[in-house]
Design an enzyme around this catalytic site. Structure first.
Site, PDB file in Angstrom:
ATOM      1  N   ASP A 324      -8.218 -18.072  21.983  1.00  0.00           N
ATOM      2  CA  ASP A 324      -7.801 -16.526  22.016  1.00  0.00           C
ATOM      3  C   ASP A 324      -8.323 -15.880  20.756  1.00  0.00           C
ATOM      4  O   ASP A 324      -8.760 -14.791  21.256  1.00  0.00           O
ATOM      5  CB  ASP A 324      -6.298 -16.362  21.966  1.00  0.00           C
ATOM      6  CG  ASP A 324      -5.545 -17.208  23.031  1.00  0.00           C
ATOM      7  OD1 ASP A 324      -5.961 -18.434  23.197  1.00  0.00           O
ATOM      8  OD2 ASP A 324      -4.057 -17.059  23.274  1.00  0.00           O
ATOM      9  N   GLU A 465      -6.685 -22.662  34.048  1.00  0.00           N
ATOM     10  CA  GLU A 465      -6.088 -23.881  33.912  1.00  0.00           C
ATOM     11  C   GLU A 465      -5.423 -24.594  34.846  1.00  0.00           C
ATOM     12  O   GLU A 465      -4.760 -25.611  35.020  1.00  0.00           O
ATOM     13  CB  GLU A 465      -5.207 -24.058  32.632  1.00  0.00           C
ATOM     14  CG  GLU A 465      -5.472 -23.532  31.410  1.00  0.00           C
ATOM     15  CD  GLU A 465      -4.612 -23.208  30.153  1.00  0.00           C
ATOM     16  OE1 GLU A 465      -3.617 -22.734  30.626  1.00  0.00           O
ATOM     17  OE2 GLU A 465      -5.152 -23.237  29.070  1.00  0.00           O
ATOM     18  N   LYS A 579      -5.584 -19.119  37.755  1.00  0.00           N
ATOM     19  CA  LYS A 579      -4.410 -18.801  36.729  1.00  0.00           C
ATOM     20  C   LYS A 579      -4.959 -17.298  35.984  1.00  0.00           C
ATOM     21  O   LYS A 579      -4.277 -16.378  35.778  1.00  0.00           O
ATOM     22  CB  LYS A 579      -4.390 -19.916  35.761  1.00  0.00           C
ATOM     23  CG  LYS A 579      -3.346 -19.241  34.748  1.00  0.00           C
ATOM     24  CD  LYS A 579      -2.986 -20.464  33.634  1.00  0.00           C
ATOM     25  CE  LYS A 579      -1.948 -20.161  32.491  1.00  0.00           C
ATOM     26  NZ  LYS A 579      -1.713 -21.277  31.658  1.00  0.00           N
TER      27      LYS A 579
HETATM   28  O1  IFM Z   1      -5.482 -19.923  25.444  1.00  0.00           O
HETATM   29  C1  IFM Z   1      -4.323 -19.520  26.400  1.00  0.00           C
HETATM   30  C2  IFM Z   1      -4.601 -20.242  27.681  1.00  0.00           C
HETATM   31  O2  IFM Z   1      -6.083 -19.632  28.092  1.00  0.00           O
HETATM   32  C3  IFM Z   1      -3.852 -19.963  28.587  1.00  0.00           C
HETATM   33  N1  IFM Z   1      -2.476 -20.460  28.424  1.00  0.00           N
HETATM   34  C4  IFM Z   1      -2.141 -19.830  27.100  1.00  0.00           C
HETATM   35  C5  IFM Z   1      -3.014 -19.873  25.736  1.00  0.00           C
HETATM   36  C6  IFM Z   1      -2.587 -19.403  24.561  1.00  0.00           C
HETATM   37  O3  IFM Z   1      -2.468 -18.064  25.013  1.00  0.00           O
END
Ligand code: IFM
Length: 765
Positions: A324, A465, A579
């Site tokens: 992120d 994901e 997603k």
């Molecule tokens: O890094 C992200 C991921 O891409 C999606 N699930 C949450 C994570 C943390 O924000």
């Protein structure tokens, strides 16, 4: 134009989302936006950046410090708090221009009313200090008892983290000291209260609480101040001494002086980062709020910490740093505060050994960065990150082992910084080593397919994901290619500019794989390309054969509101529903290498298939919509991104896992969508290209930009683009926009480019 976030009534249902919405902080600590009387049940928390602890084999997470701004009120023997008595009126507000939090609550008391106010801030000028000013006034005489001091009953998700708590009261200072369980780090919080009225005080026995009782006369105002300081052993060897000293200094300076310095520090931050949107007050407010959220968590003073996925809003996601930061937050810091951007990347350099350990653990060479990174760079991500809502059993997830793109994301961030700022010292300070180790990791991870005669990246999880363990994810392969390119370019740069450093670092890798192997792999690496007929890029091998179910239909199959769509039995796993932005994210990163037609075809294909199950997703659709000249397709995505922490409308649970908190990636995404998307800013380190695509409501965007160490102000309207260069700039800037040739903007000058629709041709002024 308003800078105030405000609610005019108390709602018990909104305590948790309010804690995020009303957050304050300064990068050293985050203070949840809870009320003075709240404790751990209401998730009150002072979350410390970079201090982690593991308790009892549970998930390792950041440490919350005791809360020294705690204050509880009783009137005529009856407790008065929003959870004890329904207030006659209540307001909570946050001034985002200077991170000042206020509440005012009026309670009914026997024979009249009592108004309680509290104002507080976490000093942006002195990072260890937090302060509050409290007051009360009643319309009837009454007897008040304040219970204040330090609340050491901290909220933890996987605690307890603080042991051997000692609470003392010496010469007016309360002190709470404890040590963390795993590393034995001392944490100390000191507090002083000064009352501007005659009050009797008794301290709780041995505790860090004060009980202050006094008679209130109707019509008079009673005011008191709280000063607090927080230190840990990561800051200094004697945190208790430092906390006590610091709180005394703060108290001596007084609230007014501390507030003035705090305001000044905030004014300076906004000067560097405020982005003005003309014509759309709602978008303006949401964007400023997003920037605010980034400013309260920015590690301006430390290169040992980075920004966790939930900022400093608590312990969710283990307080871990994900991709992120590099992919969604870094651009904001690069354009507004390059020194902080550098800190964020230095954090990756400091955690290189953790990444090396992870690569070795899986049998690879080089550096495989942690999917969830904490202080050491070892991976905090577990193999079972989600519990199945139906069986309660842990589900095997492949975030940790298969999201290999994280190493390429780190390289992307480092290279962005170097190209953007021109500060190549980052390479000599360890950046080159990180890049090469990541390239070595990919060399050892990739497979050579002798039949197709190409290198492939197999068995990975891309940004989406919901589809784990796939082959040749377009995003991953494109970033691996960039890693190899950057490895070669950074080697050339280092050799030319820092020859000794080059010899020293390259010498260690001389046995290979190194530049020769990187070149060979780069020449043969397979990166999925647009289909010549449809222009579509397949997200991964065989993605197009998955069930192509409409999103609404997939959602109709949901049995449990919190069920996870990915994993072995996930609803989306066997379908084309993704997603979060994946191919479209790749198109945004490499926007100048794809045609508008390719970008549009893929946006239109993937958009209806994207569930936006991650807050990282909508901003990317806004960015690419702007890029393809359809800003109004992107506008709702921008608003969704920019308001995520204001509305609290985000997923709160995955399975039985609480994932609430603030959303810094979305905050950074909102800035990207506005500035890089709608205002169309693209700086490659040499030329500033501006290709605006403003949404219908927006008449202009104005933003300060720090480019290559020089300062500029950019204003983009429907008629013209204006770039003003600060007088102290060192170099002229090449600017292109509105279809004009590159023009130079000299230090101290203003350059105006007129759009095709505007009267007159391009003109430099
Ligand atoms: O890094 C992200 C991921 O891409 C999606 N699930 C949450 C994570 C943390 O924000």
């Amino acid at each position: 134009m308003s800078w105030i976030v405000k609610d005019l009534q108390f709602s018990a249902e909104k305590i948790i989302t309010g804690g995020n919405k009303y957050m304050t902080g300064n990068g050293y600590m985050g203070f949840r936006g809870t009320l003075e009387e709240f404790g751990k049940e209401q998730l009150a928390a002072v979350t410390l950046a970079g201090v982690y602890d593991q308790a009892g084999g549970k998930w390792r997470e950041p440490v919350n410090a005791p809360n020294a701004l705690f204050t509880r009120l009783s009137c005529n023997g009856k407790r008065l708090g929003v959870l004890d008595a329904e207030p006659l009126s209540h307001s909570q507000e946050l001034d985002i221009s200077c991170a000042l939090h206020k509440r005012e609550t009026v309670y009914g008391i026997s024979g009249g009313e009592l108004a309680f106010t509290a104002e507080r801030f976490v000093s942006m000028d002195q990072l260890h200090v937090l302060v509050s000013r409290l007051s009360l006034a009643a319309t009837a005489d009454c007897r008040i008892e304040l219970e204040t001091g330090i609340d050491s009953e901290v909220w933890d998700i996987n605690g307890p983290h603080l042991y051997g708590l000692q609470e003392r009261h010496t010469k007016g200072v309360l002190l709470a000291e404890a040590v963390t369980g795993e590393l034995g780090l001392q944490v100390a919080v000191a507090e002083m209260t000064t009352c501007h009225f005659e009050a009797g005080e008794t301290s709780g026995e041995g505790g860090a609480r004060r009980f202050i009782a006094f008679d209130v006369k109707a019509g008079e105002v009673y005011e008191w101040y709280k000063y607090a300081a927080v230190y840990t052993e990561l800051d200094c060897s004697e945190p208790a001494e430092s906390a006590v000293q610091n709180v005394r200094t703060a108290e001596a300076a007084g609230y007014g002086q501390l507030l003035a310095a705090h305001r000044e520090a905030w004014a300076e931050r906004w000067k560097r980062s405020d982005c003005v949107i003309e014509g759309d007050a709602a978008a303006q407010f949401a964007l400023r709020y997003s920037i605010y959220q980034l400013l309260i968590i920015a590690p301006t003073q430390s290169e040992k910490v980075s920004i966790p996925a939930r900022g400093l809003s608590g312990q969710v996601y283990k307080g871990a740093v994900f991709w992120d930061t590099e992919m969604f937050m870094l651009p904001f810091f690069l354009h507004s505060d390059p020194a902080t951007a550098r800190n964020l990347l230095m954090y990756r350099i400091h955690t290189l050994d953790g990444a090396r350990r992870k690569a070795a653990e899986y049998g690879y060479l080089g550096a495989f960065y942690a999917w969830e990174s904490q202080d050491t760079g070892d991976d905090a991500c577990t193999l079972f990150n989600v519990n199945d809502v139906f069986t309660g059993r842990p589900m095997r997830t492949y975030f940790r082992d298969k999201q290999v793109h994280i190493s390429a994301d780190v390289v992307h961030g480092i290279w962005q910084y170097v190209a953007f700022t021109g500060d190549d010292s980052l390479l000599a300070d360890g950046g080159a080593e990180v890049i090469w180790e990541c390239a070595r990791f990919f060399y050892s991870y990739a497979c050579y397919n002798p039949v197709k005669r190409r290198y492939e990246v197999l068995d990975v999880t891309g940004p989406d994901e919901y589809h784990e363990r796939v082959n040749n994810n377009a995003y991953t392969n494109a970033l691996v290619r960039q890693t190899l390119e950057v490895a070669l370019q950074s080697a050339e740069l280092l050799r030319a500019k820092y020859p000794e450093r080059y010899e020293q670092l390259a010498g260690r890798l001389a046995g290979g794989p190194f530049l020769k192997e990187f070149r060979e792999m780069l020449a043969g690496l397979y990166v999925p390309q647009p289909d010549p007929q449809t222009l579509l890029i397949e997200q991964f091998d065989r993605y197009f054969i998955l069930e192509d179910v409409p999103l609404a239909e997939l959602k109709a199959r949901v049995i449990h509101p919190n069920e996870y769509f990915g994993g072995g039995n996930g609803l989306a796993t066997t379908t084309a529903i993704l997603k979060q932005a994946d191919v479209v994210l790749m198109l945004n990163l490499f926007k100048s290498t794809f045609s508008q037609e390719v970008k549009q075809a893929n946006w239109e294909y993937y958009e209806p298939r994207t569930e936006h199950g991650s807050s990282l997703s909508p901003c990317i659709y806004a960015l690419v919509a702007a890029d393809i000249g359809s800003p109004d397709w992107g506008y709702p995505y921008f608003m969704r991104t920019a308001t995520v922490d204001l509305t609290g409308e985000s997923k709160q649970y995955v399975g039985d896992l609480y994932i609430g908190g603030t959303h810094p990636a979305a905050n950074g995404g909102a800035w990207m969508a506005a500035v890089l998307g709608f205002a169309g800013v693209l700086f490659d380190g040499k030329v500033l290209r501006v290709q605006p695509a403003l949404p219908e409501l927006w008449t202009a965007v104005e933003v300060p930009l720090s480019l290559h160490g020089d300062s500029f102000r950019l204003r983009v309207s429907r008629e013209e683009i204006t770039v003003s260069a600060a007088a102290g700039n060192r170099e002229a800037l090449k600017v292109s926009g509105c279809g004009s040739r590159d023009q130079l903007c000299q230090p101290g000058a203003m350059l105006t480019l007129r759009t095709a629709g505007a009267a007159g041709a391009s003109a430099a002024e």
